[in-house]
Design a protein around this motif. Structure first.
Motif, PDB file in Angstrom:
ATOM      1  N   LEU B 105      -4.203  -5.130   1.450  1.00  0.00           N
ATOM      2  CA  LEU B 105      -3.534  -4.897   2.729  1.00  0.00           C
ATOM      3  C   LEU B 105      -3.554  -3.405   3.008  1.00  0.00           C
ATOM      4  O   LEU B 105      -3.148  -2.608   2.152  1.00  0.00           O
ATOM      5  N   TYR B 106      -4.018  -3.031   4.204  1.00  0.00           N
ATOM      6  CA  TYR B 106      -3.963  -1.632   4.639  1.00  0.00           C
ATOM      7  C   TYR B 106      -2.760  -1.503   5.569  1.00  0.00           C
ATOM      8  O   TYR B 106      -2.702  -2.131   6.615  1.00  0.00           O
ATOM      9  N   ILE B 107      -1.786  -0.694   5.133  1.00  0.00           N
ATOM     10  CA  ILE B 107      -0.485  -0.657   5.810  1.00  0.00           C
ATOM     11  C   ILE B 107      -0.234   0.736   6.397  1.00  0.00           C
ATOM     12  O   ILE B 107      -0.379   1.741   5.707  1.00  0.00           O
ATOM     13  N   ALA B 108       0.158   0.776   7.669  1.00  0.00           N
ATOM     14  CA  ALA B 108       0.525   2.051   8.298  1.00  0.00           C
ATOM     15  C   ALA B 108       2.001   2.322   8.025  1.00  0.00           C
ATOM     16  O   ALA B 108       2.855   1.513   8.376  1.00  0.00           O
ATOM     17  N   ASN B 109       2.302   3.458   7.383  1.00  0.00           N
ATOM     18  CA  ASN B 109       3.698   3.846   7.124  1.00  0.00           C
ATOM     19  C   ASN B 109       4.114   4.838   8.194  1.00  0.00           C
ATOM     20  O   ASN B 109       3.864   6.032   8.100  1.00  0.00           O
ATOM     21  N   GLU B 110       4.804   4.311   9.202  1.00  0.00           N
ATOM     22  CA  GLU B 110       5.008   5.095  10.404  1.00  0.00           C
ATOM     23  C   GLU B 110       5.788   6.391  10.179  1.00  0.00           C
ATOM     24  O   GLU B 110       5.496   7.408  10.783  1.00  0.00           O
ATOM     25  N   ASP B 111       6.803   6.365   9.337  1.00  0.00           N
ATOM     26  CA  ASP B 111       7.626   7.570   9.174  1.00  0.00           C
ATOM     27  C   ASP B 111       7.031   8.581   8.195  1.00  0.00           C
ATOM     28  O   ASP B 111       7.539   9.682   8.062  1.00  0.00           O
ATOM     29  N   ASP B 112       5.970   8.188   7.503  1.00  0.00           N
ATOM     30  CA  ASP B 112       5.483   9.038   6.417  1.00  0.00           C
ATOM     31  C   ASP B 112       4.102   9.630   6.621  1.00  0.00           C
ATOM     32  O   ASP B 112       3.612  10.347   5.754  1.00  0.00           O
ATOM     33  N   ALA B 113       3.448   9.332   7.724  1.00  0.00           N
ATOM     34  CA  ALA B 113       2.090   9.835   7.963  1.00  0.00           C
ATOM     35  C   ALA B 113       1.138   9.448   6.834  1.00  0.00           C
ATOM     36  O   ALA B 113       0.341  10.244   6.350  1.00  0.00           O
ATOM     37  N   ILE B 114       1.276   8.196   6.384  1.00  0.00           N
ATOM     38  CA  ILE B 114       0.475   7.714   5.257  1.00  0.00           C
ATOM     39  C   ILE B 114      -0.029   6.297   5.562  1.00  0.00           C
ATOM     40  O   ILE B 114       0.662   5.518   6.224  1.00  0.00           O
ATOM     41  N   THR B 115      -1.233   6.001   5.080  1.00  0.00           N
ATOM     42  CA  THR B 115      -1.698   4.625   5.038  1.00  0.00           C
ATOM     43  C   THR B 115      -1.667   4.186   3.578  1.00  0.00           C
ATOM     44  O   THR B 115      -2.221   4.864   2.713  1.00  0.00           O
ATOM     45  N   THR B 116      -0.975   3.087   3.317  1.00  0.00           N
ATOM     46  CA  THR B 116      -0.857   2.591   1.949  1.00  0.00           C
ATOM     47  C   THR B 116      -1.762   1.384   1.776  1.00  0.00           C
ATOM     48  O   THR B 116      -1.794   0.499   2.641  1.00  0.00           O
ATOM     49  N   VAL B 117      -2.513   1.340   0.674  1.00  0.00           N
ATOM     50  CA  VAL B 117      -3.345   0.182   0.371  1.00  0.00           C
ATOM     51  C   VAL B 117      -2.687  -0.565  -0.788  1.00  0.00           C
ATOM     52  O   VAL B 117      -2.445   0.015  -1.854  1.00  0.00           O
ATOM     53  N   VAL B 118      -2.378  -1.836  -0.560  1.00  0.00           N
ATOM     54  CA  VAL B 118      -1.685  -2.631  -1.573  1.00  0.00           C
ATOM     55  C   VAL B 118      -2.562  -3.811  -1.978  1.00  0.00           C
ATOM     56  O   VAL B 118      -3.186  -4.451  -1.125  1.00  0.00           O
ATOM     57  N   ASP B 119      -2.617  -4.053  -3.286  1.00  0.00           N
ATOM     58  CA  ASP B 119      -3.304  -5.241  -3.790  1.00  0.00           C
ATOM     59  C   ASP B 119      -2.287  -6.377  -3.799  1.00  0.00           C
ATOM     60  O   ASP B 119      -1.285  -6.318  -4.517  1.00  0.00           O
ATOM     61  N   THR B 120      -2.534  -7.409  -2.996  1.00  0.00           N
ATOM     62  CA  THR B 120      -1.535  -8.471  -2.861  1.00  0.00           C
ATOM     63  C   THR B 120      -1.460  -9.351  -4.109  1.00  0.00           C
ATOM     64  O   THR B 120      -0.496 -10.084  -4.287  1.00  0.00           O
ATOM     65  N   GLU B 121      -2.479  -9.285  -4.987  1.00  0.00           N
ATOM     66  CA  GLU B 121      -2.430 -10.105  -6.205  1.00  0.00           C
ATOM     67  C   GLU B 121      -1.659  -9.415  -7.313  1.00  0.00           C
ATOM     68  O   GLU B 121      -0.748  -9.978  -7.909  1.00  0.00           O
ATOM     69  N   THR B 122      -2.049  -8.159  -7.591  1.00  0.00           N
ATOM     70  CA  THR B 122      -1.329  -7.434  -8.648  1.00  0.00           C
ATOM     71  C   THR B 122      -0.019  -6.864  -8.133  1.00  0.00           C
ATOM     72  O   THR B 122       0.809  -6.415  -8.910  1.00  0.00           O
ATOM     73  N   ARG B 123       0.160  -6.880  -6.808  1.00  0.00           N
ATOM     74  CA  ARG B 123       1.353  -6.325  -6.145  1.00  0.00           C
ATOM     75  C   ARG B 123       1.521  -4.840  -6.451  1.00  0.00           C
ATOM     76  O   ARG B 123       2.633  -4.361  -6.669  1.00  0.00           O
ATOM     77  N   LYS B 124       0.419  -4.160  -6.551  1.00  0.00           N
ATOM     78  CA  LYS B 124       0.477  -2.718  -6.828  1.00  0.00           C
ATOM     79  C   LYS B 124      -0.165  -1.925  -5.693  1.00  0.00           C
ATOM     80  O   LYS B 124      -1.081  -2.408  -5.023  1.00  0.00           O
ATOM     81  N   VAL B 125       0.349  -0.712  -5.524  1.00  0.00           N
ATOM     82  CA  VAL B 125      -0.265   0.210  -4.561  1.00  0.00           C
ATOM     83  C   VAL B 125      -1.519   0.769  -5.204  1.00  0.00           C
ATOM     84  O   VAL B 125      -1.460   1.316  -6.306  1.00  0.00           O
ATOM     85  N   ILE B 126      -2.674   0.600  -4.544  1.00  0.00           N
ATOM     86  CA  ILE B 126      -3.886   1.133  -5.157  1.00  0.00           C
ATOM     87  C   ILE B 126      -4.323   2.454  -4.535  1.00  0.00           C
ATOM     88  O   ILE B 126      -5.113   3.170  -5.120  1.00  0.00           O
ATOM     89  N   ALA B 127      -3.792   2.769  -3.362  1.00  0.00           N
ATOM     90  CA  ALA B 127      -4.117   4.071  -2.787  1.00  0.00           C
ATOM     91  C   ALA B 127      -3.122   4.417  -1.699  1.00  0.00           C
ATOM     92  O   ALA B 127      -2.549   3.528  -1.063  1.00  0.00           O
ATOM     93  N   GLN B 128      -2.914   5.715  -1.526  1.00  0.00           N
ATOM     94  CA  GLN B 128      -2.171   6.188  -0.356  1.00  0.00           C
ATOM     95  C   GLN B 128      -3.004   7.291   0.269  1.00  0.00           C
ATOM     96  O   GLN B 128      -3.469   8.200  -0.415  1.00  0.00           O
TER      97      GLN B 128
END
Lengths: 388, 320
Positions: B105-128
């Protein structure tokens, strides 16, 4: 006199920079503390960093964008107390940058704008609502991000018309700011076909924290019946004690009660919640109108640099005043500058402390070119010639 | 309960396109589930605070919801409405897009000026990934190689290489970009600019601008014509564009970039999705708190369905 150099530099190379020119824009911020006469209540002290905090949030926004473009922004501030040599400080800043944001009274603004060093400068008035600065006392090197008093009183007058509150009375304080606001209100009411049926001057020296419930009913009894009581109390001295103490149960508007403001913590639409959050996180308090005006000045420069890829005064000034310029100011419409007097066109929030009630221009107030020009001095009303 | 409702509907209409439109209600902390057959709300489920972006896994067994003020992406079982778990999302997730690999999942973090990439299987953030101020619009190319984040205050589309999770280009667009989509087999990328009042069409190959689409609604001041969400018909020849506070949907010819029609819908129209065969379009109308159903062929509004307060996102799932 305190002075800091605040630097925000982006690591442009790390962010897939578009091949563009390197621009390093230094912005000067000058604030002259204005002595506040004593007020009846000390419930709401003015934050020390009012204005500057908004400029810093604007700088942050600019820097985040700039790092993708190879543009960097810095802010050099000079915070002066009353009695400091304002002109020397302004000249010192102007020696470092032609871009100057000023939070000072109208008189000080004009003396700075008329300095020989300011001839090739762009000054943003971020605090004075003085109508004359947008009229005969306008200067070609001065833009205004703060709305004029007339824009704010026009907003309320539109509200009165819309609600058919046409039986109006006013209480005005005696300070210069109160008188200016009362003048602007009278002009706005005339402009929108309304008038004041009675006026009184507030000159009490009793302690209203104790006596409001006794004094205010008597003081307002003479008004008889009316729709709205307008309060001109720009120093926030007595206005808060008028509410719920009037003889007749009527709404209060103006400097207190229902207010027309540049910005308010209750604005959350149009993406404003994000700006509010960002500001609150950085400065630990709510964003005020003066913070917003300083923010808008810094962002105007940032937007112009982003779009023109230049840091040159002439290019930025003409872009800011052109039809191409638009600032997304979290007010639901693009903000632009009036090319006849340098005033930033903007919607005005009509709010009470807990919610936004309406946003002017109100629906139905039409204009041949831009509805936002129903607020404040329209081209034919402004005799400013400096921009011609 | 939801199953029995869809079963009944299944008997009434061709089961091939039996389905539901899920709508997030930003100020009610709920999702409303609309049956595409009966055009009625058949279920309302509680979510985290301020739900906005919503999307389904490829097999529709999971629904992902951005609960912005809960700082989480919630994973819900769409058959029961049960929140299964939360994914780490970074602060204030507003909008996201699911990679074609059905995992990231590529997620826009509106308040943080960051795009977070999350692995929905391992439930871990793989990149910001650092992006501009107020990231919002998210898109991913059909081949999965490029992800896009648009940032509202920086006024850019940021192009992310999904292999390295790094930016490889940043392109300026008009003020307040809100939504992005890939089209034409991934050769074009469209970005809407809310305050600028335009859609910019990019050539994906070299990120150059191909076209800019303007809108003009009769009787509405141009400042209030604010393009936000948009979607394409099945053949991708037509785009439907929500125009925010002008309360209209624009119908755009995706080949000539001309606007062909405007359809009046509810107030402050925001996002939208189609039913299964893309014969009907469901738009979320934030201020009026309802969803307008549009007949795609005749380009007319059929019905208004009341949902929760400030409906924001919309997503379709088949139920047969």
């Amino acid at each position: 006199m305190g002075r800091n150099l605040l630097t925000l530099t982006g690591l442009a190379l790390c962010f897939g920079t578009i091949a563009q020119a390197e621009v390093a824009l230094n912005i000067g911020y000058l604030k002259v503390f204005q002595p506040q006469p004593p007020t009846l209540s000390n419930l709401d002290p003015e934050p020390e960093d009012i204005g500057l905090a908004g400029a810093l949030t604007g700088l942050d926004d600019n820097a985040t964008t700039g790092r993708f473009l190879g543009h960097t922004y810095t802010l050099t501030d000079a915070i002066l107390e009353e009695g400091d040599d304002t002109l020397a400080a302004a000249a010192d800043l102007l020696a470092q940058t032609p871009f100057l944001i000023i939070d000072a009274p109208a008189k000080t603004l004009l003396t700075i704008a008329d300095l020989p060093q300011a001839e090739d400068a762009l000054i943003f008035n971020a605090a004075s609502g003085d109508v004359s600065l947008r009229r005969d006392a306008c200067r070609a090197n001065m833009l205004h991000t703060v709305p004029s008093d007339a824009m704010r009183t026009d907003a309320l007058a539109q509200m009165f018309v819309k609600k058919r509150w046409d039986d109006l009375v006013m209480i005005a304080g005696t300070h210069a700011g109160d008188l200016a606001y009362a003048n602007a209100m009278r002009a706005s009411l005339t402009k929108f076909g309304l008038e004041l049926n009675a006026e009184k001057t507030w000159a009490f020296d009793a302690d209203m924290r104790r006596a409001a419930a006794q004094e205010v009913p008597l003081f307002t009894q003479e008004f008889g019946d009316y729709d709205v009581l307008v309060v001109a109390d720009e120093l926030q001295d007595f206005g808060r004690y008028i509410l719920y103490n009037t003889w007749e149960a009527r709404p209060v508007a103006g400097s207190e009660g229902l207010t027309a403001v540049t910005w308010s913590p209750v604005i959350e639409q149009w993406g404003a919640a994000q700006l509010q959050n960002r500001f609150e996180e950085a400065h630990g308090r709510d964003m005020t109108s003066r913070d917003y005006a300083a923010w808008a000045a810094v962002r105007s420069l940032g937007e112009a640099v982003t779009r023109t890829d230049a840091g040159d005064l002439t290019i930025l000034r003409s872009y800011i005043l052109s039809d191409d310029f638009e600032l997304a100011g979290f007010k639901g419409r693009p903000l632009t500058y009036r090319d006849w007097n340098g005033q930033l066109r903007q919607p005005i929030a009509i709010a009470h402390p807990r919610a936004l009630v309406a946003q002017a221009p109100l629906e139905g107030f039409l204009h041949q070119t831009n509805e936002l020009d129903t607020l404040g001095l329209d081209r034919p009303e402004s005799n400013c010639e400096a921009f011609e | 309960m939801i199953r029995s409702a869809t079963l009944i509907c299944g008997f009434l209409v061709s089961p091939v396109w039996a389905g539901e439109i899920w709508v997030t209600n930003e100020k009610d902390d709920t999702v409303s589930v609309i049956s595409t057959e009966t055009l009625e709300v058949i279920q309302t489920y509680p979510t985290g605070e301020r739900p906005r972006g919503i999307t389904f896994s490829k097999d529709f067994s999971r629904v992902y919801i951005c609960a912005s003020d809960s700082d989480a992406v919630q994973v819900m079982d769409p058959n029961t409405g049960e929140i299964l778990h939360n994914l780490p999302s970074g602060e204030d997730p507003e909008q996201f897009v699911l990679h074609p690999n059905d995992r990231h999942l590529y997620i826009a973090n509106e308040d943080d000026a960051i795009t977070t990439v999350v692995d929905t299987e391992t439930r871990k953030v793989i990149a910001q990934i650092d992006v501009g101020v107020e990231p919002e619009g998210m898109a991913v190319s059909p081949d999965g190689k490029i992800a896009i984040t648009t940032s509202e205050t920086t006024n850019m589309a940021h192009w992310i290489d999904t292999e390295t999770q790094e930016l490889f280009a940043n392109t300026l667009v008009d003020s307040r970009p809100r939504h992005a989509e890939f089209v034409a087999g991934g050769s074009q990328m469209w970005v809407s600019s809310e305050i600028g009042g335009t859609i910019t069409v990019f050539n994906v190959e070299d990120q150059s601008e191909i076209a800019k689409i303007d809108f003009e609604v009769q009787g509405v001041h141009p400042d209030r014509v604010q393009p936000v969400g948009f979607e394409f018909t099945a053949d991708e020849t037509t785009a439907f564009v929500a125009l925010g506070p002008s309360n209209h949907i624009a119908v755009v010819n995706a080949e000539t970039f001309e606007v062909e029609d405007y359809i009046l819908v509810g107030r402050r129209v925001w996002h939208m999705d189609f039913n299964g065969d893309k014969s009907q379009l469901f738009t979320t109308n934030g201020v009026s708190g309802d969803v307008t159903v549009i007949d795609v062929a005749s380009r007319t509004a059929l019905k208004t369905i009341k949902v929760g307060r400030f409906p924001w996102g919309a997503a379709y799932r088949p139920t047969e």
